[in-house]
Design an enzyme around this catalytic site. Structure first.
Site, PDB file in Angstrom:
ATOM      1  N   TYR A  72       0.927  -0.972   0.121  1.00  0.00           N
ATOM      2  CA  TYR A  72       0.093   0.008   0.070  1.00  0.00           C
ATOM      3  C   TYR A  72       0.922   1.199   0.117  1.00  0.00           C
ATOM      4  CZ  TYR A  72      -4.602   2.036   0.595  1.00  0.00           C
ATOM      5  OH  TYR A  72      -5.882   2.953   0.336  1.00  0.00           O
TER       6      TYR A  72
ATOM      7  N   ASP B 223       9.729  -2.959  -5.801  1.00  0.00           N
ATOM      8  CA  ASP B 223      10.506  -4.029  -6.530  1.00  0.00           C
ATOM      9  C   ASP B 223      11.523  -4.708  -5.620  1.00  0.00           C
ATOM     10  OD1 ASP B 223       9.139  -3.715  -9.404  1.00  0.00           O
ATOM     11  OD2 ASP B 223       9.979  -1.532  -9.056  1.00  0.00           O
ATOM     12  N   ALA B 224      12.262  -3.944  -5.104  1.00  0.00           N
ATOM     13  CA  ALA B 224      13.075  -4.868  -3.845  1.00  0.00           C
ATOM     14  C   ALA B 224      12.427  -5.524  -2.699  1.00  0.00           C
ATOM     15  CB  ALA B 224      13.972  -3.670  -3.311  1.00  0.00           C
TER      16      ALA B 224
ATOM     17  N   HIS C  12       4.979  -3.749 -13.153  1.00  0.00           N
ATOM     18  CA  HIS C  12       6.262  -3.532 -13.652  1.00  0.00           C
ATOM     19  C   HIS C  12       6.966  -4.765 -14.191  1.00  0.00           C
ATOM     20  CE1 HIS C  12       9.717  -0.989 -14.482  1.00  0.00           C
ATOM     21  NE2 HIS C  12      10.150  -0.965 -13.149  1.00  0.00           N
TER      22      HIS C  12
ATOM     23  N   ASP D 136      10.489   1.601 -19.118  1.00  0.00           N
ATOM     24  CA  ASP D 136      10.182   2.349 -17.912  1.00  0.00           C
ATOM     25  C   ASP D 136      11.390   3.019 -17.248  1.00  0.00           C
ATOM     26  OD1 ASP D 136       7.578   2.629 -16.016  1.00  0.00           O
ATOM     27  OD2 ASP D 136       9.393   2.172 -14.779  1.00  0.00           O
TER      28      ASP D 136
ATOM     29  N   GLU E  39       7.707  28.601 -16.127  1.00  0.00           N
ATOM     30  CA  GLU E  39       7.029  28.788 -17.543  1.00  0.00           C
ATOM     31  C   GLU E  39       6.908  27.432 -18.528  1.00  0.00           C
ATOM     32  OE1 GLU E  39       8.568  31.975 -20.016  1.00  0.00           O
ATOM     33  OE2 GLU E  39       7.835  30.942 -21.843  1.00  0.00           O
TER      34      GLU E  39
ATOM     35  N   SER F 288       6.723  33.338 -30.048  1.00  0.00           N
ATOM     36  CA  SER F 288       7.225  34.502 -31.104  1.00  0.00           C
ATOM     37  C   SER F 288       7.825  33.816 -32.109  1.00  0.00           C
ATOM     38  CB  SER F 288       7.769  35.450 -30.341  1.00  0.00           C
ATOM     39  OG  SER F 288       9.139  34.895 -29.901  1.00  0.00           O
TER      40      SER F 288
HETATM   41  N1  LIG Z   1       5.097   4.460  -7.765  1.00  0.00           N
HETATM   42  C1  LIG Z   1       4.612   4.532  -8.788  1.00  0.00           C
HETATM   43  O1  LIG Z   1       3.786   5.492  -9.131  1.00  0.00           O
HETATM   44  C2  LIG Z   1       4.561   3.352  -9.865  1.00  0.00           C
HETATM   45  C3  LIG Z   1       4.185   3.389 -11.353  1.00  0.00           C
HETATM   46  C4  LIG Z   1       3.972   2.612 -11.891  1.00  0.00           C
HETATM   47  C5  LIG Z   1       4.484   1.355 -11.542  1.00  0.00           C
HETATM   48  N2  LIG Z   1       5.032   1.199 -10.313  1.00  0.00           N
HETATM   49  C6  LIG Z   1       5.360  -0.302  -9.876  1.00  0.00           C
HETATM   50  O2  LIG Z   1       4.275  -0.854  -8.882  1.00  0.00           O
HETATM   51  C7  LIG Z   1       5.110  -1.503  -8.000  1.00  0.00           C
HETATM   52  C8  LIG Z   1       4.854  -0.730  -6.576  1.00  0.00           C
HETATM   53  O3  LIG Z   1       5.398   0.283  -6.532  1.00  0.00           O
HETATM   54  P1  LIG Z   1       5.429   1.483  -5.469  1.00  0.00           P
HETATM   55  O4  LIG Z   1       6.031   2.656  -5.841  1.00  0.00           O
HETATM   56  O5  LIG Z   1       3.820   1.483  -5.082  1.00  0.00           O
HETATM   57  O6  LIG Z   1       5.964   0.903  -4.183  1.00  0.00           O
HETATM   58  P2  LIG Z   1       6.478   1.599  -2.750  1.00  0.00           P
HETATM   59  O7  LIG Z   1       7.880   1.725  -2.713  1.00  0.00           O
HETATM   60  O8  LIG Z   1       5.405   2.618  -2.359  1.00  0.00           O
HETATM   61  O9  LIG Z   1       6.348   0.249  -1.930  1.00  0.00           O
HETATM   62  C9  LIG Z   1       4.948  -0.416  -1.602  1.00  0.00           C
HETATM   63  C10 LIG Z   1       4.916  -1.174  -0.578  1.00  0.00           C
HETATM   64  O10 LIG Z   1       5.712  -1.998  -0.207  1.00  0.00           O
HETATM   65  C11 LIG Z   1       6.096  -2.287   1.148  1.00  0.00           C
HETATM   66  N3  LIG Z   1       7.212  -3.059   1.254  1.00  0.00           N
HETATM   67  C12 LIG Z   1       8.452  -2.728   0.890  1.00  0.00           C
HETATM   68  N4  LIG Z   1       9.343  -3.685   1.140  1.00  0.00           N
HETATM   69  C13 LIG Z   1       8.639  -4.566   1.946  1.00  0.00           C
HETATM   70  C14 LIG Z   1       9.051  -5.827   2.569  1.00  0.00           C
HETATM   71  N5  LIG Z   1      10.106  -6.245   2.671  1.00  0.00           N
HETATM   72  N6  LIG Z   1       8.049  -6.626   3.109  1.00  0.00           N
HETATM   73  C15 LIG Z   1       6.771  -6.031   3.072  1.00  0.00           C
HETATM   74  N7  LIG Z   1       6.479  -5.085   2.457  1.00  0.00           N
HETATM   75  C16 LIG Z   1       7.319  -4.057   2.007  1.00  0.00           C
HETATM   76  C17 LIG Z   1       6.005  -0.884   1.572  1.00  0.00           C
HETATM   77  O11 LIG Z   1       5.726  -0.909   3.137  1.00  0.00           O
HETATM   78  C18 LIG Z   1       4.898  -0.184   0.867  1.00  0.00           C
HETATM   79  O12 LIG Z   1       3.548  -0.308   1.366  1.00  0.00           O
HETATM   80  C19 LIG Z   1       6.446  -1.608  -8.244  1.00  0.00           C
HETATM   81  O13 LIG Z   1       6.730  -2.736  -9.150  1.00  0.00           O
HETATM   82  C20 LIG Z   1       6.728  -0.313  -9.087  1.00  0.00           C
HETATM   83  O14 LIG Z   1       7.911  -0.231 -10.051  1.00  0.00           O
HETATM   84  C21 LIG Z   1       5.233   1.953  -9.530  1.00  0.00           C
HETATM   85  C1  LIG Z   2       5.955   6.861 -12.202  1.00  0.00           C
HETATM   86  C2  LIG Z   2       6.849   6.322 -12.909  1.00  0.00           C
HETATM   87  C3  LIG Z   2       7.965   7.162 -12.921  1.00  0.00           C
HETATM   88  O1  LIG Z   2       6.381   6.201 -14.289  1.00  0.00           O
HETATM   89  C4  LIG Z   2       7.002   4.609 -12.521  1.00  0.00           C
HETATM   90  O2  LIG Z   2       7.578   4.213 -13.407  1.00  0.00           O
HETATM   91  C5  LIG Z   2       7.726   4.644 -11.159  1.00  0.00           C
HETATM   92  O3  LIG Z   2       8.806   3.801 -11.218  1.00  0.00           O
HETATM   93  O4  LIG Z   2       7.463   5.354 -10.273  1.00  0.00           O
HETATM   94 MG   LIG Z   3       9.220   3.076 -12.938  1.00  0.00          MG
HETATM   95 MG   LIG Z   4       6.794   4.533 -15.312  1.00  0.00          MG
END
Ligand SMILES: NC(=O)c1ccc[n+]([C@@H]2O[C@H](COP(=O)([O-])OP(=O)(O)OC[C@H]3O[C@@H](n4cnc5c(N)ncnc54)[C@H](O)[C@@H]3O)[C@@H](O)[C@H]2O)c1
Ligand SMILES: CC(C)(O)[C@@H](O)C(=O)O
Ligand SMILES: [Mg+2]
Ligand SMILES: [Mg+2]
Length: 347
Positions: free
Chosen positions: A37, A99-100, A123, A207, A247, A269
């Site tokens: 979340y 992702d980690a 992702h 990405d 701007e 312009s």
């Molecule tokens: N941030 C974005 O807007 C965005 C946009 C497109 C795609 N994504 C993808 O969506 C996925 C989620 O990204 P995000 O940015 O929402 O994630 P985030 O970094 O906000 O983390 C999401 C949740 O993971 C939990 N978490 C992290 N490590 C943990 C662990 N070891 N054990 C349990 N919970 C853990 C955190 O508490 C957090 O609630 C990723 O694959 C990301 O690449 C993100």
């Molecule tokens: C919002 C972005 C940059 O498009 C996404 O790829 C992320 O990793 O948060």
């Molecule tokens: Mg990304």
């Molecule tokens: Mg992106």
């Protein structure tokens, strides 16, 4: 439907073609478990809920984001669970941990991926770099992706405004024969404006390049370079900030978004047009080698390794805050804070 982008034909799914009602029919017997979340979690989970899907959230109890989930209306024991319980209850597991973080939770998720369930990513990271993440799903589940092309914050905001952020979708594994319907229905359900087709590898490489490049890394780099040159030549912070950032975001980018770069140029312009037409190519040529280096670093998995390594450290949050502070406290963004306050709509 097939749609031509320039001369290239691509697969695109629109809301007209795959309406919300159809998405609900496809997913009527599914329990969608949103795991995590952070940023995407809230955006996707709330949009799904408001669209009428059966959705639960999995999050670590006692964490700040658990409290955020409660504040957003998720009910512990009914729609909000510990991660493992959500994995057990869900038939579609939306893996939206960082992702980690996905690496650490993978053994738990894998355990609950019984035949016929679906594993959903936003992702291509975990699957593409499986040598580094260890994420290798069992063969009898669907593995699908919907990647909103923007922040989870924008996904939610645009949904609330009645608009829709576009997303890409991909299928890595179709075990049930229903993967396409499932992935498109989920894409519509999370509030995508339309969906374009990709694969996991293309999604992650584009990405990672985009966010390190024009969307975030390169744009800040170019802002800083111009700002520093203006300041070194005696321009005030407000002049330098207005001419570099304000701007662009307030006046010109909305015009580009509306009708393209040529139209924005056409509405400036003749002096500006001449200069911009002369200078865009030197800027392209100067930055292209950096983009090539970046793409290579993405392709070889170096960027993935760096992000896994740094995001897995226990002091990660503190280090991140320090680096963001450096940006926030730079003169350019301090000037920005003052400029934002001066916008009449913020008064
Ligand atoms: N941030 C974005 O807007 C965005 C946009 C497109 C795609 N994504 C993808 O969506 C996925 C989620 O990204 P995000 O940015 O929402 O994630 P985030 O970094 O906000 O983390 C999401 C949740 O993971 C939990 N978490 C992290 N490590 C943990 C662990 N070891 N054990 C349990 N919970 C853990 C955190 O508490 C957090 O609630 C990723 O694959 C990301 O690449 C993100
Ligand atoms: C919002 C972005 C940059 O498009 C996404 O790829 C992320 O990793 O948060
Ligand atoms: Mg990304
Ligand atoms: Mg992106």
């Amino acid at each position: 439907m097939k749609l031509k982008f320039g001369t290239v034909e691509e697969n695109v799914v629109t809301r007209e073609e795959f309406p919300l009602e159809k998405a609900k029919e496809v997913l009527k017997d599914e329990v969608i478990a949103v795991l995590g979340y952070g940023v995407q979690g809230p955006g996707q989970a709330l949009n799904l809920k408001d669209n009428g899907f059966n959705v639960i959230v999995g999050q670590r109890k006692g964490s700040k984001t658990w409290d955020k989930a409660v504040a957003d209306g998720w009910v512990p024991g009914e729609t909000l669970f510990e991660l493992e319980e959500a994995c057990e209850r869900g038939t579609i597991l939306q893996f939206l941990l960082s992702d980690a973080g996905q690496i650490a939770l993978w053994p738990t998720v894998k355990k609950h991926l019984t035949p016929g369930k679906a594993l959903y990513f936003s992702h291509g990271f975990g699957i593409t770099y499986k040598d580094q993440t260890g994420i290798e799903p069992p063969k009898d589940v669907d593995v699908i992706l919907v990647a909103p092309k923007g922040s989870g914050t924008s996904l939610r905001r645009m949904f609330v405004e009645g608009r829709g952020l576009n997303s890409s979708y991909a299928i890595y594994q179709d075990a049930t024969g229903k993967a396409r319907d499932r992935v498109v229905a989920l894409g519509i359900g999370v509030g995508s404006g339309y969906l374009f087709e990709t694969d996991f590898y293309k999604e992650v490489t584009s990405d990672l390049t985009g966010e390190r490049g024009t969307l975030m890394g390169a744009i800040q780099g170019i802002f800083a370079a111009q700002y520093e040159v203006l300041r070194a030549n005696g321009h005030s912070p407000s002049e330098a900030f207005n001419e570099t950032v304000e701007e662009l975001t307030q006046s010109l980018m909305p015009l580009v978004a509306e009708n393209g770069m040529d139209w924005m140029y056409a509405n400036c312009s003749t002096t500006a047009q001449r200069g911009a037409l002369d200078w865009w190519k030197p800027f392209r040529d100067a930055s292209k080698p950096v983009f090539e280096k970046l793409y290579n670093s993405v392709k070889t998995g170096k960027e993935a390794a760096k992000s896994i390594e740094s995001n897995s450290k226990s002091d990660y949050r503190a280090k991140l805050e320090e680096e963001l502070k450096e940006l926030r406290e730079s003169e350019m963004w301090q000037a920005g804070a003052v400029v934002r306050k001066l916008r009449p709509e913020n008064n």
